[in-house]
Scaffold this motif. Structure first.
Motif, PDB file in Angstrom:
ATOM      1  N   PRO A  49      35.833  13.565  72.119  1.00  0.00           N
ATOM      2  CA  PRO A  49      34.918  12.546  71.600  1.00  0.00           C
ATOM      3  C   PRO A  49      33.858  12.161  72.629  1.00  0.00           C
ATOM      4  O   PRO A  49      34.172  11.897  73.796  1.00  0.00           O
ATOM      5  CB  PRO A  49      35.842  11.370  71.300  1.00  0.00           C
ATOM      6  N   GLY A  50      32.613  12.187  72.200  1.00  0.00           N
ATOM      7  CA  GLY A  50      31.518  11.804  73.069  1.00  0.00           C
ATOM      8  C   GLY A  50      31.093  12.857  74.065  1.00  0.00           C
ATOM      9  O   GLY A  50      30.225  12.596  74.914  1.00  0.00           O
ATOM     10  N   LYS A  51      31.673  14.034  73.981  1.00  0.00           N
ATOM     11  CA  LYS A  51      31.335  15.100  74.930  1.00  0.00           C
ATOM     12  C   LYS A  51      30.791  16.319  74.202  1.00  0.00           C
ATOM     13  O   LYS A  51      30.982  16.487  72.998  1.00  0.00           O
ATOM     14  CB  LYS A  51      32.560  15.484  75.754  1.00  0.00           C
ATOM     15  N   GLU A  52      30.101  17.169  74.966  1.00  0.00           N
ATOM     16  CA  GLU A  52      29.586  18.403  74.424  1.00  0.00           C
ATOM     17  C   GLU A  52      30.731  19.385  74.155  1.00  0.00           C
ATOM     18  O   GLU A  52      31.768  19.352  74.814  1.00  0.00           O
ATOM     19  CB  GLU A  52      28.611  19.044  75.418  1.00  0.00           C
ATOM     20  N   ARG A  53      30.501  20.275  73.196  1.00  0.00           N
ATOM     21  CA  ARG A  53      31.457  21.333  72.958  1.00  0.00           C
ATOM     22  C   ARG A  53      31.383  22.323  74.124  1.00  0.00           C
ATOM     23  O   ARG A  53      30.285  22.771  74.486  1.00  0.00           O
ATOM     24  CB  ARG A  53      31.154  22.047  71.631  1.00  0.00           C
ATOM     25  N   GLU A  54      32.522  22.669  74.684  1.00  0.00           N
ATOM     26  CA  GLU A  54      32.550  23.541  75.848  1.00  0.00           C
ATOM     27  C   GLU A  54      33.426  24.758  75.616  1.00  0.00           C
ATOM     28  O   GLU A  54      34.419  24.698  74.894  1.00  0.00           O
ATOM     29  CB  GLU A  54      33.058  22.779  77.085  1.00  0.00           C
ATOM     30  N   GLY A  55      33.037  25.854  76.256  1.00  0.00           N
ATOM     31  CA  GLY A  55      33.817  27.075  76.156  1.00  0.00           C
ATOM     32  C   GLY A  55      35.065  26.993  77.010  1.00  0.00           C
ATOM     33  O   GLY A  55      35.009  26.528  78.152  1.00  0.00           O
ATOM     34  N   VAL A  56      36.171  27.421  76.469  1.00  0.00           N
ATOM     35  CA  VAL A  56      37.452  27.403  77.164  1.00  0.00           C
ATOM     36  C   VAL A  56      37.848  28.813  77.592  1.00  0.00           C
ATOM     37  O   VAL A  56      38.163  29.053  78.752  1.00  0.00           O
ATOM     38  CB  VAL A  56      38.545  26.809  76.255  1.00  0.00           C
TER      39      VAL A  56
END
Length: 125
Positions: free
Chosen positions: A41-48
């Motif tokens: 929540p509240g963060k950018e989508r990031e690659g894992v």
């Protein structure tokens, strides 16, 4: 049209493990980049983590190296993410993604054309 359906999310205590699965259909060939992304929540989508289905090359975010493992089954229709030593900061919605294009930056969300609906992972301290 590629369709991706994630499963396996849930709630776990810190230090625990979960395995996410992504069932893929609608492939036209066997050369895809497939990846796991997450968004808190509240963060950018990031690659894992991601994998090139043809050669099996894998890529990981520094934050999960040594703890998470991406893999695919022999038919290359199911993608997995084995998550060990989970931390509260791993809490997020996890998404499966795919692209048939050559990904220059495999962990960048902008490289991917197809997305699943997501599965929630919650890690409590």
């Amino acid at each position: 049209q590629v369709q991706l359906v994630e499963s396996g999310g849930g709630s776990v205590q810190a230090g625990g493990s979960l395995t996410l699965s992504c069932a893929a259909s609608g492939y036209r060939n066997s050369r895809y980049f497939m990846g796991w992304f997450r968004q808190a929540p509240g963060k950018e989508r990031e690659g894992v983590a991601c994998i090139y289905t043809a050669g099996g090359s894998t890529y990981y975010a520094d934050s999960v190296k040594g703890r998470f493992t991406i893999s695919q089954d022999n038919t290359k229709t199911t993608l997995y993410l084995q998550m060990n030593s989970l931390k509260p900061e791993d809490t997020a919605m996890y998404y499966c993604a795919a692209t048939s294009r050559t990904a220059i930056q495999p962990l960048s969300k902008y490289e991917y054309d197809y997305w699943g609906q997501g599965t929630q992972v919650t890690v409590s301290s």
